[in-house]
Design an enzyme around this catalytic site. Structure first.
Site, PDB file in Angstrom:
ATOM      1  N   ASP A 157      38.448  42.286  40.041  1.00 46.30           N
ATOM      2  CA  ASP A 157      37.489  41.210  40.371  1.00 46.30           C
ATOM      3  C   ASP A 157      37.026  41.442  41.801  1.00 46.30           C
ATOM      4  O   ASP A 157      37.213  40.604  42.686  1.00 46.30           O
ATOM      5  CB  ASP A 157      38.155  39.833  40.207  1.00 46.30           C
ATOM      6  CG  ASP A 157      37.127  38.692  40.299  1.00 46.30           C
ATOM      7  OD1 ASP A 157      35.919  38.962  40.218  1.00 46.30           O
ATOM      8  OD2 ASP A 157      37.546  37.534  40.442  1.00 46.30           O
TER       9      ASP A 157
HETATM   10  N1  LIG Z   1      46.220  35.131  51.086  1.00 43.94           N
HETATM   11  C1  LIG Z   1      45.073  34.509  51.378  1.00 43.94           C
HETATM   12  N2  LIG Z   1      44.598  34.536  52.656  1.00 43.94           N
HETATM   13  C2  LIG Z   1      43.461  33.891  52.979  1.00 43.94           C
HETATM   14  N3  LIG Z   1      42.700  33.186  52.101  1.00 43.94           N
HETATM   15  C3  LIG Z   1      43.117  33.127  50.825  1.00 43.94           C
HETATM   16  C4  LIG Z   1      44.315  33.787  50.392  1.00 43.94           C
HETATM   17  N4  LIG Z   1      44.472  33.522  49.079  1.00 43.94           N
HETATM   18  C5  LIG Z   1      43.425  32.771  48.708  1.00 43.94           C
HETATM   19  N5  LIG Z   1      42.606  32.516  49.743  1.00 43.94           N
HETATM   20  C6  LIG Z   1      41.366  31.722  49.726  1.00 43.94           C
HETATM   21  O1  LIG Z   1      41.290  30.999  48.516  1.00 43.94           O
HETATM   22  C7  LIG Z   1      40.187  31.449  47.691  1.00 43.94           C
HETATM   23  C8  LIG Z   1      40.596  31.425  46.229  1.00 43.94           C
HETATM   24  O2  LIG Z   1      41.740  32.266  46.028  1.00 43.94           O
HETATM   25  P1  LIG Z   1      41.752  33.323  44.849  1.00 43.94           P
HETATM   26  O3  LIG Z   1      40.546  34.175  44.977  1.00 43.94           O
HETATM   27  O4  LIG Z   1      43.061  34.013  44.849  1.00 43.94           O
HETATM   28  O5  LIG Z   1      41.704  32.352  43.621  1.00 43.94           O
HETATM   29  P2  LIG Z   1      40.774  32.243  42.340  1.00 43.94           P
HETATM   30  O6  LIG Z   1      40.728  30.815  41.943  1.00 43.94           O
HETATM   31  O7  LIG Z   1      41.297  33.161  41.370  1.00 43.94           O
HETATM   32  O8  LIG Z   1      39.383  32.614  42.825  1.00 43.94           O
HETATM   33  P3  LIG Z   1      38.042  32.777  41.992  1.00 43.94           P
HETATM   34  O9  LIG Z   1      37.150  31.749  42.602  1.00 43.94           O
HETATM   35  O10 LIG Z   1      37.658  34.159  42.381  1.00 43.94           O
HETATM   36  O11 LIG Z   1      38.321  32.593  40.561  1.00 43.94           O
HETATM   37  C9  LIG Z   1      39.862  32.834  48.243  1.00 43.94           C
HETATM   38  O12 LIG Z   1      38.531  33.242  47.996  1.00 43.94           O
HETATM   39  C10 LIG Z   1      40.143  32.639  49.730  1.00 43.94           C
HETATM   40  O13 LIG Z   1      39.084  31.952  50.354  1.00 43.94           O
HETATM   41 MG   LIG Z   2      38.849  34.759  44.077  1.00 42.79          MG
END
Ligand SMILES: Nc1ncnc2c1ncn2[C@@H]1O[C@H](COP(=O)(O)OP(=O)(O)OP(=O)(O)O)[C@@H](O)[C@H]1O
Ligand SMILES: [Mg+2]
Length: 240
Positions: A157
């Site tokens: 992704d």
């Molecule tokens: N380890 C980290 N350090 C800094 N920011 C983080 C971290 N993990 C998550 N985030 C923040 O949280 C957001 C969402 O996390 P992540 O992308 O893992 O989840 P998601 O719900 O799977 O996202 P998506 O919207 O891509 O489906 C990231 O885009 C980022 O802004």
């Molecule tokens: Mg994400």
């Protein structure tokens, strides 16, 4: 965009999500990549009541969709190319996750059967008059037109909010639920689409960013675009 909660503390993040194959894969791959790629340090991981809780380090630097990067398309493309080259440099012989086409096509079929395809969030031409009749017809086409895969370590992704950088170097790769062995064109396609969407003003409606041209990304990668494969993987992603 997903049903995930992210709790942000000073230097740590807790990601809370439904416990499933993808959340389990994210944990497995984050563990595997410690010391191999700039992924967050894992402080703790727990599964309870069908939810997984991942306590990890907060990435240094900025998300690659931050205005600082969007205003500098050359630096942004160099950063994104740096991340891809680092992923491709990893030896996949002992990689614990296989996300290549047989797996992805089976997942796509599962998503269709279980009504998990989000038809509100697709490219305008995928379905309808000039496109496919429905997700099942698209899946059939994807099965019949499978490209040869150039297998590498794929993020799965590789879109801008999942890549953090300091200047033109990647400082953090997150959201590893679909990370594993797959065709290198899968990440190139998702990244190309993410750049187009971010520069189209779709997400940041009050700011206009200029100077982006898709050739920059391919120049920084040092690869000629294979538009057939890019189209294939963007279409495949419509079923997720
Ligand atoms: N380890 C980290 N350090 C800094 N920011 C983080 C971290 N993990 C998550 N985030 C923040 O949280 C957001 C969402 O996390 P992540 O992308 O893992 O989840 P998601 O719900 O799977 O996202 P998506 O919207 O891509 O489906 C990231 O885009 C980022 O802004
Ligand atoms: Mg994400």
């Amino acid at each position: 965009m997903s049903e995930v909660s992210v709790l942000i503390c000073e230097d740590k993040i807790v990601k809370v999500q439904e416990y499933n194959e993808e959340s389990e894969n994210e944990y497995r791959m984050m563990q595997y990549l410690q010391g191999r790629l700039p992924v967050p340090f894992i402080h703790a991981y727990e599964v309870s009541n069908d939810k997984s809780y991942l306590l990890m380090g907060k990435c240094k630097g900025e998300m690659s969709c931050a205005p600082e990067y969007m205003q500098n398309p050359r630096v942004l493309c160099r950063l994104l190319a740096d991340g891809l080259k680092r992923l491709w440099s990893i030896d996949i012989s002992d990689c614990p996750s296989n996300q290549s086409l047989p797996y992805k096509l089976a997942q796509a079929a599962y998503n269709i059967e279980n009504g998990l395809v989000d038809l509100d969030n697709v490219e305008p031409d995928t379905f309808g008059e000039n496109g496919f009749k429905n997700p099942a017809e698209l899946l059939q086409w994807l099965r019949e037109n499978r490209p040869d895969e150039e297998l590498v370590l794929s993020h799965g992704d590789y879109c801008l909010p999942n890549i953090f950088g300091v200047h033109d170097k990647v400082s953090g790769l997150i959201d590893l639920g679909k990370t594993g062995i797959a065709d290198k064109w899968c990440d190139i396609a998702i990244c190309y689409r993410s750049l187009s969407h971010n520069y189209s003003g779709r997400y940041q409606k009050n700011i206009t960013f200029t100077g982006y041209d898709e050739s920059l990304f391919f120049q920084e990668l040092g690869i000629e675009p294979n538009w057939e494969k890019i189209r294939y993987y963007i279409l495949l992603d419509e079923l997720f």
